[in-house]
Design an enzyme around this catalytic site. Sequence first.
Site, short mmCIF file in Angstrom:
data_model
loop_
_atom_site.label_atom_id
_atom_site.label_comp_id
_atom_site.label_asym_id
_atom_site.label_seq_id
_atom_site.Cartn_x
_atom_site.Cartn_y
_atom_site.Cartn_z
N TRP A 123 3.86 88.30 81.13
CA TRP A 123 4.09 87.85 82.52
C TRP A 123 5.55 87.97 82.88
O TRP A 123 5.92 87.98 84.05
CB TRP A 123 3.62 86.38 82.69
CG TRP A 123 4.53 85.36 82.06
CD1 TRP A 123 4.95 85.34 80.75
CD2 TRP A 123 5.14 84.21 82.68
NE1 TRP A 123 5.76 84.26 80.53
CE2 TRP A 123 5.90 83.54 81.68
CE3 TRP A 123 5.12 83.68 83.97
CZ2 TRP A 123 6.62 82.38 81.94
CZ3 TRP A 123 5.83 82.52 84.23
CH2 TRP A 123 6.58 81.88 83.23
N ASP A 124 6.41 88.06 81.86
CA ASP A 124 7.84 88.21 82.10
C ASP A 124 8.11 89.38 83.05
O ASP A 124 9.02 89.33 83.87
CB ASP A 124 8.57 88.50 80.79
CG ASP A 124 8.24 87.47 79.72
OD1 ASP A 124 7.05 87.33 79.39
OD2 ASP A 124 9.16 86.82 79.21
N GLU A 163 3.99 76.20 77.04
CA GLU A 163 3.03 76.52 75.99
C GLU A 163 2.82 75.36 75.01
O GLU A 163 2.11 75.51 74.03
CB GLU A 163 3.48 77.79 75.25
CG GLU A 163 3.41 79.01 76.16
CD GLU A 163 3.99 80.27 75.54
OE1 GLU A 163 4.77 80.15 74.59
OE2 GLU A 163 3.65 81.36 76.02
N LYS A 205 7.93 72.53 77.13
CA LYS A 205 8.70 73.59 76.47
C LYS A 205 9.72 74.24 77.40
O LYS A 205 10.82 74.58 77.01
CB LYS A 205 7.72 74.63 75.94
CG LYS A 205 8.37 75.77 75.18
CD LYS A 205 7.30 76.71 74.62
CE LYS A 205 7.94 77.90 73.93
NZ LYS A 205 6.94 78.88 73.50
N GLN A 206 9.31 74.44 78.67
CA GLN A 206 10.17 75.21 79.58
C GLN A 206 9.77 74.94 81.02
O GLN A 206 8.76 74.28 81.27
CB GLN A 206 10.05 76.69 79.28
CG GLN A 206 8.69 77.28 79.65
CD GLN A 206 8.50 78.67 79.07
OE1 GLN A 206 8.02 78.82 77.95
NE2 GLN A 206 8.85 79.69 79.83
#
Length: 645
Positions: free
Chosen positions: A354-355, A485, A557-558
């Site tokens: 997806w980046d 994630e 996580k982010q």
Amino acid sequence: MWQFLARNKQAAAMVGVLLVAAVVVIVLSTRGSGKPAEEAAPAEPEDISEDPFEFSSHSLPSDDRFMPSIGNGHIATNIFSDTVYMNGLYNGKHGESRRARIPGYANVRLNSTLTHHPYSPIYSLDTRDGVFKVRVDRERSIVSQKIYAHRFYTRAIVNQIEVISKPHADPNFSHHEIWIAVKLMPGAPGADLDMQDPVAEIIHGRQVWSACGQTKESEDPIYQPSPVSVCAYWTSVPDHLVVPPHGSRVFTFAMTADKNKTVARTEMEQVLQADGAALFTSHVEHWHRLYQQAGMEIEGNLGLSKIVNGIWYYFLSSLPSEQSHQQQDRFYGLSPTGLARGGTFDDYEGHNFWDTEIWMYPSLLLLYPHYARLLLQYRLDTAHVAADLARRTGDKGYRFPWESAFTGSEVTQPCCPEVAQYEQHVTGCVSFAARQYLAVTRDEDWLKNGGCSLVTNIADFWASRAVINYTTGLFDIANVMGPDEDHFNITNSAFTNVVAGYSLYLAQYVSCLCKSYYLTKNPDHWADIAWSLALPYDETLDYHPQFSGYTRPEKIKQADVVLLGYPLLYAMNESTRRNDLEYYSSVTRDSGPAMTWSMHAVALLQLNESAEEALRASHEGYVREPFKLNESAEEALRNSHEGYV
Ligand SMILES: *[C@@H]1O[C@H](CO)[C@@H](O)[C@H](O)[C@H]1NC(C)=O
Ligand SMILES: *[C@@H]1O[C@H](CO)[C@@H](O)[C@H](O)[C@H]1NC(C)=O
Ligand SMILES: *[C@@H]1O[C@H](CO)[C@@H](O)[C@H](O)[C@H]1NC(C)=O
Ligand SMILES: *[C@@H]1O[C@H](CO)[C@@H](O)[C@H](O)[C@H]1NC(C)=O
Ligand SMILES: *[C@@H]1O[C@H](CO)[C@@H](O)[C@H](O)[C@H]1NC(C)=O
Ligand SMILES: *[C@@H]1O[C@H](CO)[C@@H](O)[C@H](O)[C@H]1NC(C)=O
Ligand SMILES: *[C@@H]1O[C@H](CO)[C@@H](O)[C@H](O)[C@H]1NC(C)=O
Ligand SMILES: *[C@@H]1O[C@H](CO)[C@@H](O)[C@H](O)[C@H]1NC(C)=O
């Protein structure tokens, strides 16, 4: 030329976006022993150049992962590595699929840079001309090496070594020829390709070697029934370059590679036929046309300006040339660490994630819209595989895999099956990229040439994933994972539901231009589902819980919910945006990956707050000198902890 100044807020926001983009192209996910800049001992080589487009040093980073790369979208290599990678050349089955290593026939070394020598070489990455340079000033000569992936002869990596003799005070020496020791260091044949023994021939008076081979293992027997062939040609390299006294000379060495032997050979002929200076000039002209077509100028901050120029250099090195001597191959996508890397797990095996659509795509779309279309084309080329995946998992339309490489089938690494199973937002991200593409370009031709099918099939996928909940009267999407994630198999991931909703609305939006797709259905059906999709919202605290049942203060996580405001531009009250930002910045774990603080910087700018600290946190300590490669936060942090233990 687009010109943004950093002191202007909007420009700073763009910088934030670009930094993020770079995470992806040049982050070197490091599972080795590197340390972030502050901890590093011995010190990283210093960049001694005052030129924002040039990074120069007297020594090379001790860690090869921070060596720069050259590339032209077809072929690429990390400087002085024994490996060359090629667009669309992968070996290995399913999750083992990775970029296949071609030996480094482009790795020509000056002996005076191999061992410790009295001469102090200067190494420079010249992003303006798209070339890596080595300069050695010796007693009797000046030796300059240029290494570049040709932007017009795109199958070629060229090494040119110029030796200029110096006048010498000692008359006894002035009759002697100058000998410069060199060495071709391609490394061992390697495990990815079955290569035949090299064959020698003479082309334009030069001894040239060639070897052809095949990948050993197909990525997926259904979509890739046979191995892929590749052929490489390379000029032989003598032990010494010999220059007459008082003379000067340019020696050209080249390597070419292609899946088609004729193409690789033709390219070698062209390169050897060209005059040395003209060969370089034509490369520079084509590179300038690309690199100077767009860009960002940052005044008053040389360090930041170099980083941003570096980002664009590395970005464009992984994208194909607009004009080339021979027709280009299909484009197989932009992977997080670019085309010059991708043989290992640390380099994401050269896979697409997806980046591509969320992190790299937006800045390309604004400055290089034709590349945005090319990235979408990779998804279109693999759409039939996405249709099969949706069928296999009991869904409709297209379901894009979490990781994809040559065939477009799921190639997620064996370690992590959950991401492949649950991180379905990748499919929504492809549609979001299409939505942005249409908003920026209004390219109806794209819709007619596959876009309609892409957009409507993705909407079909989400329509089949959304299930009405009779208690709430809303549609739920269950069993997913958002960008965070740390939580999987969740219901109503805020990020996932917003990209899903956008995907559904987009299908309705384009319906008048895509009539043939709606013969049997009513396009409003998609909008009805989108309108009633659940989005977790806590009225008391005026913020978005990350998914149904998220409990504070669980660590994440982010950046996840924070992405709703940017890049998704989901409309919400300012107070909600502010609360999301404040809350999630307090629960994002320190060891998360790169993609968090730049998004916070953008958000702060949207709220008219100072983003200086967030912007600094997004890159400082991670950009490795002197060539501006980035180390991922996760590893940098782990390494810095290890440094203390
Ligand atoms: C040049 O060579 C001659 C004879 O070998 C020697 O006598 C002389 O010293 C040399 N000159 C220098 C400057 O070394
Ligand atoms: C150049 O260096 C290589 C590798 O160290 C070595 O094998 C070779 O003999 C050297 N060549 C000369 C002429 O010294
Ligand atoms: C290889 O390239 C040549 C020259 O472009 C072309 O004529 C030939 O059809 C190609 N072969 C294959 C197998 O694609
Ligand atoms: C419907 O939504 C309610 C409230 O969020 C939830 O508790 C329930 O589990 C959902 N029902 C199903 C079948 O998912
Ligand atoms: C995922 O959630 C579903 C309920 O939606 C449950 O039935 C299933 O067991 C869960 N799977 C895992 C691996 O936890
Ligand atoms: C946004 O704020 C307005 C006014 O305070 C309020 O009426 C509205 O419900 C808020 N919207 C959301 C989504 O919370
Ligand atoms: C470098 O990495 C950091 C942390 O991983 C990331 O936040 C940042 O955006 C990256 N910066 C650049 C310039 O790539
Ligand atoms: C930020 O400032 C701009 C310009 O002054 C203004 O238009 C905008 O509404 C402000 N945004 C917020 C969130 O305060």
